[in-house]
Design a protein around this motif. Structure first.
Motif, PDB file in Angstrom:
ATOM      1  N   TYR A 222       0.834  -1.199   0.000  1.00  0.00           N
ATOM      2  CA  TYR A 222       0.000   0.000   0.000  1.00  0.00           C
ATOM      3  C   TYR A 222       0.873   1.254   0.000  1.00  0.00           C
ATOM      4  O   TYR A 222       0.652   2.179  -0.791  1.00  0.00           O
ATOM      5  N   LYS A 223       1.878   1.286   0.865  1.00  0.00           N
ATOM      6  CA  LYS A 223       2.780   2.439   0.927  1.00  0.00           C
ATOM      7  C   LYS A 223       3.567   2.583  -0.374  1.00  0.00           C
ATOM      8  O   LYS A 223       3.785   3.697  -0.862  1.00  0.00           O
ATOM      9  N   ALA A 224       3.983   1.443  -0.930  1.00  0.00           N
ATOM     10  CA  ALA A 224       4.707   1.480  -2.204  1.00  0.00           C
ATOM     11  C   ALA A 224       3.799   2.016  -3.312  1.00  0.00           C
ATOM     12  O   ALA A 224       4.241   2.757  -4.194  1.00  0.00           O
ATOM     13  N   ALA A 225       2.520   1.650  -3.257  1.00  0.00           N
ATOM     14  CA  ALA A 225       1.556   2.127  -4.251  1.00  0.00           C
ATOM     15  C   ALA A 225       1.373   3.634  -4.138  1.00  0.00           C
ATOM     16  O   ALA A 225       1.300   4.337  -5.164  1.00  0.00           O
ATOM     17  N   LEU A 226       1.316   4.150  -2.924  1.00  0.00           N
ATOM     18  CA  LEU A 226       1.182   5.596  -2.726  1.00  0.00           C
ATOM     19  C   LEU A 226       2.392   6.331  -3.303  1.00  0.00           C
ATOM     20  O   LEU A 226       2.248   7.377  -3.950  1.00  0.00           O
ATOM     21  N   ASN A 227       3.572   5.773  -3.087  1.00  0.00           N
ATOM     22  CA  ASN A 227       4.793   6.398  -3.609  1.00  0.00           C
ATOM     23  C   ASN A 227       4.825   6.371  -5.134  1.00  0.00           C
ATOM     24  O   ASN A 227       5.224   7.355  -5.777  1.00  0.00           O
ATOM     25  N   LYS A 228       4.398   5.251  -5.723  1.00  0.00           N
ATOM     26  CA  LYS A 228       4.402   5.157  -7.181  1.00  0.00           C
ATOM     27  C   LYS A 228       3.351   6.068  -7.800  1.00  0.00           C
ATOM     28  O   LYS A 228       3.578   6.666  -8.862  1.00  0.00           O
ATOM     29  N   ALA A 229       2.204   6.177  -7.148  1.00  0.00           N
ATOM     30  CA  ALA A 229       1.171   7.077  -7.644  1.00  0.00           C
ATOM     31  C   ALA A 229       1.697   8.503  -7.681  1.00  0.00           C
ATOM     32  O   ALA A 229       1.483   9.238  -8.651  1.00  0.00           O
ATOM     33  N   LYS A 230       2.407   8.888  -6.636  1.00  0.00           N
ATOM     34  CA  LYS A 230       2.997  10.224  -6.587  1.00  0.00           C
ATOM     35  C   LYS A 230       4.044  10.398  -7.675  1.00  0.00           C
ATOM     36  O   LYS A 230       4.101  11.438  -8.346  1.00  0.00           O
TER      37      LYS A 230
END
Length: 224
Positions: free
Chosen positions: A106-114
């Motif tokens: 989930y945290k990795a997804a937030l970083n990639k979205a950014k």
């Protein structure tokens, strides 16, 4: 939840074929996690009768948060190719997903979205928390969808949306219509929650950013 990768590849290819035949003067791309979210935003789009821009809504058919971001990225690249030919102008990309009880992904997804400049429209523990806010304000944590569902059902029964022994159904085709009278209440509750229960990192339980996308689309209704 596990996902058949072959199904994912087939789904993406189908979407690619679909987008090749559509031309647009403006576009919001909204990628959602599953059918419940897809149906909700399709009904919202129809309800608002937005004419000024095109809104494309696709389901990633489940998967963990990181898979959803990658799915979005693949589809986004197809739109970029179209834009190079002058056919598609891509305004904003939204990814609607929850934490799926996989905090690292989930945290990795937030970083990639950014990194990709996608707007992450997150909910913890699940999208149904947005539905719950239609009927009550709460800062109580929920472990999962299964933990939240009884509370949602109780509130929907109080509101007369569900009968005494009726269960909430993710596939209810009338769900948006049932929720709509309390939409402003949900926006107010979500806004209040964001102010009093800060969610800067996107990881707060409970939390939702769905109201931000709803308000974004509402604002486009009168866009000139």
């Amino acid at each position: 939840m596990p996902r058949d990768n072959s199904r994912q590849g087939k789904s993406i290819n189908n979407l690619r074929r679909t987008t090749r035949h559509i031309e647009s003067r403006g576009n919001y791309l909204i990628i959602v996690e599953g059918i419940t979210e897809k149906k909700y935003f399709e009904c919202l789009k129809d309800d608002l009768k937005i004419k000024s821009i095109d809104i494309r809504i696709f389901s990633a058919d489940g998967g963990d948060p990181l898979e959803i971001i990658e799915y979005t990225y693949n589809l986004y690249q197809d739109f970029l190719k179209k834009r190079e030919k002058g056919a598609v102008k891509l305004n904003k990309v939204f990814c609607v997903f929850d934490d799926d009880k996989k905090p690292e992904k989930y945290k990795a997804a937030l970083n990639k979205a950014k990194k990709y400049d996608f707007t992450a429209i997150t909910s913890i523990p699940c999208f149904e928390f947005w539905f719950l806010l239609h009927y009550c304000y709460t800062t109580g944590c929920f472990v999962s969808y299964d933990d939240l569902r009884p509370k949602l059902e109780t509130e929907m029964r109080k509101a007369g949306i569900l009968k005494k022994d009726e269960a909430y159904s993710k596939s209810d085709v009338e769900l948006y219509t049932k929720l709509k009278p309390n939409q402003d209440n949900a926006i107010n509750n979500a806004t209040k929650l964001a102010e009093k229960h800060p969610n800067e990192d996107g990881c707060t339980n409970p939390s939702t950013k769905v109201h931000l996308l709803v308000k974004e689309l509402q604002n486009q209704k009168d866009f000139k």
